[in-house]
Enzyme design. Structure first.
Site, PDB file in Angstrom:
ATOM      1  N   HIS A 266     -10.301   6.170 -13.641  1.00 60.70           N
ATOM      2  CA  HIS A 266     -10.657   6.878 -12.410  1.00 60.70           C
ATOM      3  C   HIS A 266     -10.257   8.327 -12.563  1.00 60.70           C
ATOM      4  CE1 HIS A 266     -11.028   7.815  -8.154  1.00 60.70           C
ATOM      5  NE2 HIS A 266     -11.728   6.702  -8.050  1.00 60.70           N
ATOM      6  N   ASP A 323     -14.016  -1.195  -8.635  1.00 54.62           N
ATOM      7  CA  ASP A 323     -15.184  -1.982  -9.034  1.00 54.62           C
ATOM      8  C   ASP A 323     -14.825  -3.156  -9.935  1.00 54.62           C
ATOM      9  OD1 ASP A 323     -17.191  -0.661  -7.653  1.00 54.62           O
ATOM     10  OD2 ASP A 323     -17.224   0.962  -9.100  1.00 54.62           O
TER      11      ASP A 323
HETATM   12  N1  CMC Z   1     -12.629   2.842 -20.851  1.00 51.64           N
HETATM   13  C1  CMC Z   1     -12.163   3.458 -21.948  1.00 51.64           C
HETATM   14  N2  CMC Z   1     -11.780   4.734 -21.979  1.00 51.64           N
HETATM   15  C2  CMC Z   1     -11.846   5.428 -20.853  1.00 51.64           C
HETATM   16  C3  CMC Z   1     -12.304   4.852 -19.657  1.00 51.64           C
HETATM   17  C4  CMC Z   1     -12.695   3.502 -19.688  1.00 51.64           C
HETATM   18  N3  CMC Z   1     -13.179   2.906 -18.589  1.00 51.64           N
HETATM   19  N4  CMC Z   1     -12.266   5.776 -18.677  1.00 51.64           N
HETATM   20  C5  CMC Z   1     -11.802   6.893 -19.229  1.00 51.64           C
HETATM   21  N5  CMC Z   1     -11.547   6.685 -20.543  1.00 51.64           N
HETATM   22  C6  CMC Z   1     -11.037   7.662 -21.523  1.00 51.64           C
HETATM   23  C7  CMC Z   1     -12.166   8.511 -22.061  1.00 51.64           C
HETATM   24  O1  CMC Z   1     -12.776   7.942 -23.188  1.00 51.64           O
HETATM   25  C8  CMC Z   1     -11.439   9.792 -22.374  1.00 51.64           C
HETATM   26  O2  CMC Z   1     -10.720   9.611 -23.562  1.00 51.64           O
HETATM   27  P1  CMC Z   1     -10.499  10.824 -24.590  1.00 51.64           P
HETATM   28  O3  CMC Z   1      -9.694  11.836 -23.828  1.00 51.64           O
HETATM   29  O4  CMC Z   1      -9.754  10.208 -25.713  1.00 51.64           O
HETATM   30  O5  CMC Z   1     -11.863  11.321 -24.948  1.00 51.64           O
HETATM   31  C9  CMC Z   1     -10.413   9.898 -21.233  1.00 51.64           C
HETATM   32  O6  CMC Z   1     -10.178   8.544 -20.817  1.00 51.64           O
HETATM   33  C10 CMC Z   1     -10.921  10.699 -20.053  1.00 51.64           C
HETATM   34  O7  CMC Z   1     -12.181  10.120 -19.658  1.00 51.64           O
HETATM   35  P2  CMC Z   1     -13.262  10.877 -18.801  1.00 51.64           P
HETATM   36  O8  CMC Z   1     -14.529  10.080 -18.824  1.00 51.64           O
HETATM   37  O9  CMC Z   1     -13.334  12.315 -19.205  1.00 51.64           O
HETATM   38  O10 CMC Z   1     -12.555  10.839 -17.389  1.00 51.64           O
HETATM   39  P3  CMC Z   1     -13.238  11.030 -16.017  1.00 51.64           P
HETATM   40  O11 CMC Z   1     -12.195  11.413 -15.068  1.00 51.64           O
HETATM   41  O12 CMC Z   1     -14.413  11.927 -16.132  1.00 51.64           O
HETATM   42  O13 CMC Z   1     -13.775   9.553 -15.789  1.00 51.64           O
HETATM   43  C11 CMC Z   1     -14.670   7.641 -14.893  1.00 51.64           C
HETATM   44  C12 CMC Z   1     -13.690   8.796 -14.674  1.00 51.64           C
HETATM   45  C13 CMC Z   1     -14.600   6.731 -13.687  1.00 51.64           C
HETATM   46  C14 CMC Z   1     -16.091   8.212 -15.001  1.00 51.64           C
HETATM   47  C15 CMC Z   1     -14.321   6.869 -16.184  1.00 51.64           C
HETATM   48  O14 CMC Z   1     -13.011   6.354 -16.113  1.00 51.64           O
HETATM   49  C16 CMC Z   1     -15.313   5.756 -16.498  1.00 51.64           C
HETATM   50  O15 CMC Z   1     -16.385   6.040 -17.042  1.00 51.64           O
HETATM   51  N6  CMC Z   1     -14.978   4.477 -16.147  1.00 51.64           N
HETATM   52  C17 CMC Z   1     -15.888   3.374 -16.357  1.00 51.64           C
HETATM   53  C18 CMC Z   1     -16.923   3.307 -15.239  1.00 51.64           C
HETATM   54  C19 CMC Z   1     -16.325   2.844 -13.929  1.00 51.64           C
HETATM   55  O16 CMC Z   1     -15.601   1.854 -13.863  1.00 51.64           O
HETATM   56  N7  CMC Z   1     -16.678   3.565 -12.837  1.00 51.64           N
HETATM   57  C20 CMC Z   1     -16.191   3.246 -11.484  1.00 51.64           C
HETATM   58  C21 CMC Z   1     -15.233   4.279 -11.008  1.00 51.64           C
HETATM   59  S1  CMC Z   1     -14.311   3.821  -9.542  1.00 51.64           S
HETATM   60  C22 CMC Z   1     -15.446   3.624  -8.264  1.00 51.64           C
HETATM   61  C23 CMC Z   1     -16.461   4.696  -8.120  1.00 51.64           C
HETATM   62  O17 CMC Z   1     -16.173   5.870  -8.109  1.00 51.64           O
HETATM   63  O18 CMC Z   1     -17.626   4.320  -7.969  1.00 51.64           O
END
Ligand code: CMC
Length: 387
Positions: A266, A323
């Site tokens: 998140h 989720d």
């Molecule tokens: N699995 C593996 N690695 C992850 C994940 C994950 N679910 N989420 C973040 N990371 C890692 C990512 O690979 C990155 O690593 P590195 O720094 O080594 O490259 C680091 O954490 C930062 O990730 P980011 O994508 O830049 O972080 P963000 O703040 O932009 O992402 C997120 C937030 C929700 C998009 C992401 O955690 C994600 O894609 N999660 C999976 C999809 C998901 O479950 N979404 C629902 C979110 S909660 C409800 C909602 O908002 O709808």
């Protein structure tokens, strides 16, 4: 581009940490896992409130009196029906389309039936809010039925919001425990500060577009797998994993390929999402009461994925999010996976509308800047001279 250019210093990919508005609607502390709606902790609302009461709280900044609650609920109940032309529109959509696309199209069309151009008019604000909260579940249920070649089921005025929704899907009054669990899911999904879909809705609201357009643009943003589409992806992932032995190899392979584990991570929470904690408890209670055989195999698998996922990801501050368990619950309620994001939308419409009302009280058009990285001064080459 000079490194001391202030626009370069201010740039934050994904606008992470950039405040886009001042708001009094909800508050998140991602370090401690605190979420409040209008100052009330989500745990309290999940335990004692209802989705309809929480909606009132979000929209009007206070818990309603009994008379206010009765009037608001009754207004919502009496606006549940949709015009037959909206039903006809839904009938014309492809039966294999995604339900979020059907919902987005139908909500945009609603605005053509209920013109709401004067967004500062309190009557327009009240009735469009009531209509959207009332009609979104009816649209979702209509697409669910019509997609299967079944007749749409008309809403029932004697049923509460969650029970009526489940009734419109199945023509059966649901078990009160299941309806209550759905109502709690709706409360938990109703609002969450400046998330992507709320921001999208607010950008649209800032142009003074009508609330139907605001909500339809937010629905489009919610659909994506990084946002509201994740619950569907979680259940599909659990089905692909299939058994406990596969959990670790599956997750390790995914992480080695630099892929995301759905339902984890998140932007704000660096601990387990408080909504995931409540949803997990809810799922456990539901299985304990409804099934003599304990949790479903899918739920047991979800707990194992969370356990191994925690082990592999917690060092990076990545934990289960809202989720992760919601899909397992929706599946227990009999919903198809591609309808999970529509339940999220049915809940979040309250938050989107609360932000819409807040935004238009003190509006300024969203018009951010960009950092241009392209060329300048290129010559136009006529077509017959291009190689
Ligand atoms: N699995 C593996 N690695 C992850 C994940 C994950 N679910 N989420 C973040 N990371 C890692 C990512 O690979 C990155 O690593 P590195 O720094 O080594 O490259 C680091 O954490 C930062 O990730 P980011 O994508 O830049 O972080 P963000 O703040 O932009 O992402 C997120 C937030 C929700 C998009 C992401 O955690 C994600 O894609 N999660 C999976 C999809 C998901 O479950 N979404 C629902 C979110 S909660 C409800 C909602 O908002 O709808």
């Amino acid at each position: 581009m000079a490194m001391n250019d202030p626009s370069v210093q201010a740039f934050s990919p994904g606008l992470a940490g950039v405040p886009a508005a001042k708001s009094k609607i909800s508050f998140v502390d991602g370090q401690t896992g605190l979420l409040e709606y209008r100052g009330i902790r989500i745990e309290e609302l999940a335990a004692h409130s209802s989705f309809m009461e929480t909606t009132y709280l979000l929209l009007y900044d206070r818990l309603p009196t009994k008379a206010e609650m009765d009037r608001f609920s009754s207004d919502v109940v009496h606006h549940r029906r949709i015009k037959y032309r909206i039903t006809d529109l839904i009938k014309c959509l492809p039966e294999h389309g995604h339900p979020m696309d059907a919902l987005q199209a139908a909500v945009a069309a609603l605005g053509m039936f209920y013109p709401a151009r004067n967004v500062l008019d309190p009557e327009v604000q009240y009735w469009s809010t009531v209509r959207l909260i009332a009609k979104v579940p009816t649209i979702i249920a209509a697409y669910y039925r019509l997609q299967r070649g079944d007749e749409q089921i008309q809403p029932r005025d004697d049923l509460d919001h969650a029970s009526n929704f489940l009734y419109m899907l199945t023509e059966t009054v649901p078990n009160p425990m299941i309806a209550k669990a759905l109502d709690t899911c709706l409360t938990l999904h109703a609002e969450h500060t400046m998330n992507a879909s709320t921001f999208s809705g607010m950008v649209t609201a800032s142009t003074l577009a009508d609330p139907y357009t605001v909500v339809s643009s937010a629905i489009g943003t919610l659909k994506g797998p990084l946002h509201g589409g994740a619950a569907q992806e979680v259940v599909e992932m659990l089905e692909a994993i299939g058994s406990r032995e596969n959990v670790r190899p599956y997750l390790e392979q995914k992480l080695a390929a630099k892929e995301k584990v759905m339902g984890f991570g998140h932007r704000i929470y660096k601990v387990k999402d408080p909504r995931a904690i409540i949803l997990q408890q809810l799922a456990r209670q539901l299985f304990a009461r409804l099934s003599r055989h304990g949790p479903s195999p899918l739920y047991a698998l979800a707990e194992e994925v969370e356990r191994v996922g925690e082990e592999l990801l917690q060092a990076k501050g990545i934990h289960a999010n809202v989720d992760f368990y919601s899909g397992v619950l929706y599946q227990t309620m009999g919903l198809d996976t591609d309808f999970f994001p529509t339940v999220f939308a049915m809940a979040r419409v309250s938050g989107w509308l609360a932000h819409w009302l807040e935004q238009i009280q003190d509006n300024r058009l969203f018009r951010p800047d960009q950092i241009y990285e392209g060329a300048h001064g290129r010559a136009y080459v006529p077509l017959n001279q291009r190689t």
